[in-house]
Design a protein around this motif. Structure first.
Motif, PDB file in Angstrom:
ATOM      1  N   LEU A 182      51.175  15.405  48.689  1.00 21.04           N
ATOM      2  CA  LEU A 182      52.232  16.027  49.118  1.00 21.04           C
ATOM      3  C   LEU A 182      52.654  17.274  48.599  1.00 21.04           C
ATOM      4  N   GLY A 183      52.361  17.451  47.752  1.00 21.75           N
ATOM      5  CA  GLY A 183      52.753  18.631  46.975  1.00 21.75           C
ATOM      6  C   GLY A 183      52.038  20.306  47.236  1.00 21.75           C
ATOM      7  N   GLY A 184      51.559  19.852  48.232  1.00 17.12           N
ATOM      8  CA  GLY A 184      50.705  21.078  48.758  1.00 17.12           C
ATOM      9  C   GLY A 184      51.138  20.975  50.145  1.00 17.12           C
ATOM     10  N   ALA A 185      53.023  20.009  50.674  1.00 20.42           N
ATOM     11  CA  ALA A 185      53.455  20.501  51.663  1.00 20.42           C
ATOM     12  C   ALA A 185      53.889  21.784  52.131  1.00 20.42           C
ATOM     13  N   HIS A 186      53.084  21.818  53.909  1.00 18.40           N
ATOM     14  CA  HIS A 186      53.516  23.470  53.834  1.00 18.40           C
ATOM     15  C   HIS A 186      54.132  23.196  55.395  1.00 18.40           C
ATOM     16  N   GLU A 187      55.472  24.077  56.009  1.00 13.43           N
ATOM     17  CA  GLU A 187      55.296  23.868  57.075  1.00 13.43           C
ATOM     18  C   GLU A 187      55.605  22.423  57.732  1.00 13.43           C
ATOM     19  N   VAL A 188      56.554  22.049  57.059  1.00 10.81           N
ATOM     20  CA  VAL A 188      57.702  20.430  56.490  1.00 10.81           C
ATOM     21  C   VAL A 188      58.604  20.305  58.148  1.00 10.81           C
ATOM     22  N   THR A 189      58.540  19.332  58.342  1.00  7.96           N
ATOM     23  CA  THR A 189      59.881  19.532  59.542  1.00  7.96           C
ATOM     24  C   THR A 189      60.101  17.854  59.271  1.00  7.96           C
ATOM     25  N   TYR A 190      61.334  17.723  59.335  1.00  2.00           N
ATOM     26  CA  TYR A 190      61.858  16.675  59.385  1.00  2.00           C
ATOM     27  C   TYR A 190      62.222  16.370  61.532  1.00  2.00           C
ATOM     28  N   MET A 191      61.774  14.633  60.975  1.00  3.17           N
ATOM     29  CA  MET A 191      61.745  14.096  62.883  1.00  3.17           C
ATOM     30  C   MET A 191      62.983  13.409  62.542  1.00  3.17           C
ATOM     31  N   ARG A 192      63.329  12.486  62.270  1.00  5.24           N
ATOM     32  CA  ARG A 192      64.432  11.637  62.442  1.00  5.24           C
ATOM     33  C   ARG A 192      64.375  10.433  61.506  1.00  5.24           C
ATOM     34  N   ASP A 193      65.837   9.685  61.282  1.00  4.49           N
ATOM     35  CA  ASP A 193      65.242   8.754  60.809  1.00  4.49           C
ATOM     36  C   ASP A 193      64.629   7.436  61.369  1.00  4.49           C
ATOM     37  N   GLU A 194      64.347   6.795  60.961  1.00  2.00           N
ATOM     38  CA  GLU A 194      63.688   5.227  61.105  1.00  2.00           C
ATOM     39  C   GLU A 194      63.880   3.951  60.561  1.00  2.00           C
ATOM     40  N   ARG A 195      63.379   3.087  60.479  1.00  2.00           N
ATOM     41  CA  ARG A 195      63.578   1.094  59.204  1.00  2.00           C
ATOM     42  C   ARG A 195      61.356   1.723  59.727  1.00  2.00           C
ATOM     43  N   VAL A 196      61.049   1.523  58.082  1.00  2.00           N
ATOM     44  CA  VAL A 196      59.713   0.472  57.928  1.00  2.00           C
ATOM     45  C   VAL A 196      60.284  -0.809  57.040  1.00  2.00           C
ATOM     46  N   GLY A 197      59.855  -1.553  57.086  1.00  2.00           N
ATOM     47  CA  GLY A 197      60.458  -2.854  56.915  1.00  2.00           C
ATOM     48  C   GLY A 197      61.501  -3.331  55.979  1.00  2.00           C
ATOM     49  N   GLY A 198      62.391  -2.818  57.175  1.00  2.00           N
ATOM     50  CA  GLY A 198      64.097  -2.944  57.188  1.00  2.00           C
ATOM     51  C   GLY A 198      64.368  -1.790  56.770  1.00  2.00           C
ATOM     52  N   VAL A 199      64.006  -0.930  56.176  1.00  2.00           N
ATOM     53  CA  VAL A 199      64.547   0.009  54.909  1.00  2.00           C
ATOM     54  C   VAL A 199      64.689   1.498  56.121  1.00  2.00           C
ATOM     55  N   ARG A 200      66.001   1.394  55.478  1.00  2.00           N
ATOM     56  CA  ARG A 200      65.902   3.296  56.324  1.00  2.00           C
ATOM     57  C   ARG A 200      65.661   4.274  55.194  1.00  2.00           C
ATOM     58  N   VAL A 201      64.567   4.861  56.176  1.00  2.00           N
ATOM     59  CA  VAL A 201      63.806   5.856  55.673  1.00  2.00           C
ATOM     60  C   VAL A 201      63.430   7.369  56.662  1.00  2.00           C
ATOM     61  N   GLY A 202      63.450   8.511  55.979  1.00  2.00           N
ATOM     62  CA  GLY A 202      63.676   9.662  56.542  1.00  2.00           C
ATOM     63  C   GLY A 202      61.967  10.236  57.188  1.00  2.00           C
ATOM     64  N   HIS A 203      61.894  10.664  58.560  1.00  2.00           N
ATOM     65  CA  HIS A 203      60.481  10.792  59.299  1.00  2.00           C
ATOM     66  C   HIS A 203      59.562  12.585  59.062  1.00  2.00           C
ATOM     67  N   TYR A 204      59.070  12.841  57.884  1.00  2.00           N
ATOM     68  CA  TYR A 204      58.670  14.328  58.360  1.00  2.00           C
ATOM     69  C   TYR A 204      57.073  14.328  58.794  1.00  2.00           C
ATOM     70  N   TRP A 205      56.933  15.656  59.029  1.00  2.00           N
ATOM     71  CA  TRP A 205      55.412  15.758  59.234  1.00  2.00           C
ATOM     72  C   TRP A 205      55.677  17.175  58.965  1.00  2.00           C
ATOM     73  N   GLY A 206      54.055  17.364  58.106  1.00  2.00           N
ATOM     74  CA  GLY A 206      53.798  19.243  58.524  1.00  2.00           C
ATOM     75  C   GLY A 206      51.990  19.405  58.680  1.00  2.00           C
ATOM     76  N   THR A 207      51.876  20.323  57.582  1.00  2.00           N
ATOM     77  CA  THR A 207      50.233  20.342  56.835  1.00  2.00           C
ATOM     78  C   THR A 207      50.498  21.070  55.436  1.00  2.00           C
TER      79      THR A 207
END
Length: 349
Positions: A182-207
């Protein structure tokens, strides 16, 4: 990690574990690896453990999103231990293979351990002995992974010598490497908030720029990532990551496209013997066993995989899920006298 093969009509099931997956993925030393980027909107679904949080239309500044993603590995190092679940999925020749693993990782030390179970083979035979993988900076230790290796001995591989830096070879992406990518991430986009295992998380994607990831990693971890940057011809890989409010990555998902080689797996592959020593498997330029096939001989139980000349690239999706942060982790490294230095035979049941 369990590899499961599902047979389509007339298809040969390539049951493979770890290095066996590497045979299919990296069988030819002259076949380049590429990493495909495909926008999340075009993929089938979201990370499987995540659920959308409705009514959240937050807009996050791209710079803030980039900082959150690039800083995730440092947050893990401060957290220390965590429980880990991994999966790696690919489809080859009409066969879907899913490799699953579980264990613990201390991101501060750093060291981790996964417990592995070999799958049923193509004839439906029983599963094999449990396998243990121990991850350390620059090294991968494996127990019960090669024919002819005594039951109380380990095989060690130098991960910086692997053409993919062990992002795919062992059947589970090293959780620390997954975070440091992830230290090499670029073109990062925030998608939306989601829940995983009952925990609220931010969903990001990119390259991920693999070269940048290697430069951003601590010196001790740069070797394997630098190898991956050279091994993957595109130098980039697509990712999704779910990050909680504390900045910890809860789920990391990478999507690779790997070109199959032509013809045989090489002299040191499924049909031959290879040497094993404390420094790990080595490539032989211009012929002989490639790194991948040496690993396969040392670590895999697999049917022969012989890609056709017209074989299309295989897509490999690797996922690392983290939970129970702060877990006490006790991993004992193999003693030098426990490392097998003899020959590892062809994979056997």
């Amino acid at each position: 990690m369990v590899v499961r093969g599902q047979r389509r009509r007339g298809a040969v099931v390539a049951t493979a574990v770890a290095g066996g997956v590497a045979v299919a993925l990296l069988a030819s030393g002259c076949s380049p690896m590429t990493a495909a980027y495909e926008p999340q909107a075009r993929r089938a679904g979201r990370p499987h453990s995540a659920r959308p949080v409705h009514g959240t239309g937050a807009v996050i500044d791209p710079g803030r999103a980039l900082a959150a993603v690039r800083g995730a590995a440092a947050v893990l190092a401060r957290e220390g231990g965590a429980k880990v679940v991994t999966s790696m999925e690919t489809v080859s020749g009409g066969t879907r293979l899913t490799i699953q693993g579980s264990g613990v990782y201390d991101f501060a030390r750093p060291v981790g351990e996964l417990t592995v179970l070999l799958p049923e083979d193509a004839t439906g035979a029983a599963e094999h002995r449990p396998i243990t993988e121990v991850f350390t900076p620059g090294g991968l230790y494996m127990k019960n992974r090669g024919a002819g290796v005594p039951a109380d001995k380990w095989v060690r591989l130098d991960t910086a010598a692997l053409p993919d830096g062990n992002l795919l070879t062992s059947g589970a992406t090293d959780p620390l490497a997954a975070a440091e990518l992830l230290g090499g991430a670029h073109e990062v986009t925030y998608m939306r908030d989601e829940r995983v295992g009952g925990v609220r998380v931010g969903h990001y994607w990119g390259t991920i720029d693999l070269g940048r990831a290697a430069r951003a990693a601590p010196v001790r971890d740069r070797g394997p990532l630098a190898a991956a940057a050279k091994g993957f011809s595109s130098g980039t890989v697509a990712f999704d990551v779910l990050i909680d409010a504390q900045g910890r990555p809860r789920e990391l998902r990478y999507r690779f496209s790997v070109e199959s080689g032509r013809g045989d797996t090489g002299d040191g592959g499924a049909g031959g013997d290879t040497a094993a020593d404390g420094s790990g498997a080595r490539s032989e330029a211009g012929g002989g066993a490639t790194t991948a096939t040496a690993i396969a001989a040392a670590t895999a139980t697999a049917t022969a995989v012989r890609p056709s000349p017209a074989a299309t690239p295989m897509v490999v999706v690797s996922t690392v899920r983290l939970s129970a942060f702060g877990t006490a982790v006790r991993v004992v490294l193999p003693a030098p006298g426990d490392i097998y230095a003899g020959k590892v035979g062809s994979p056997q049941k």
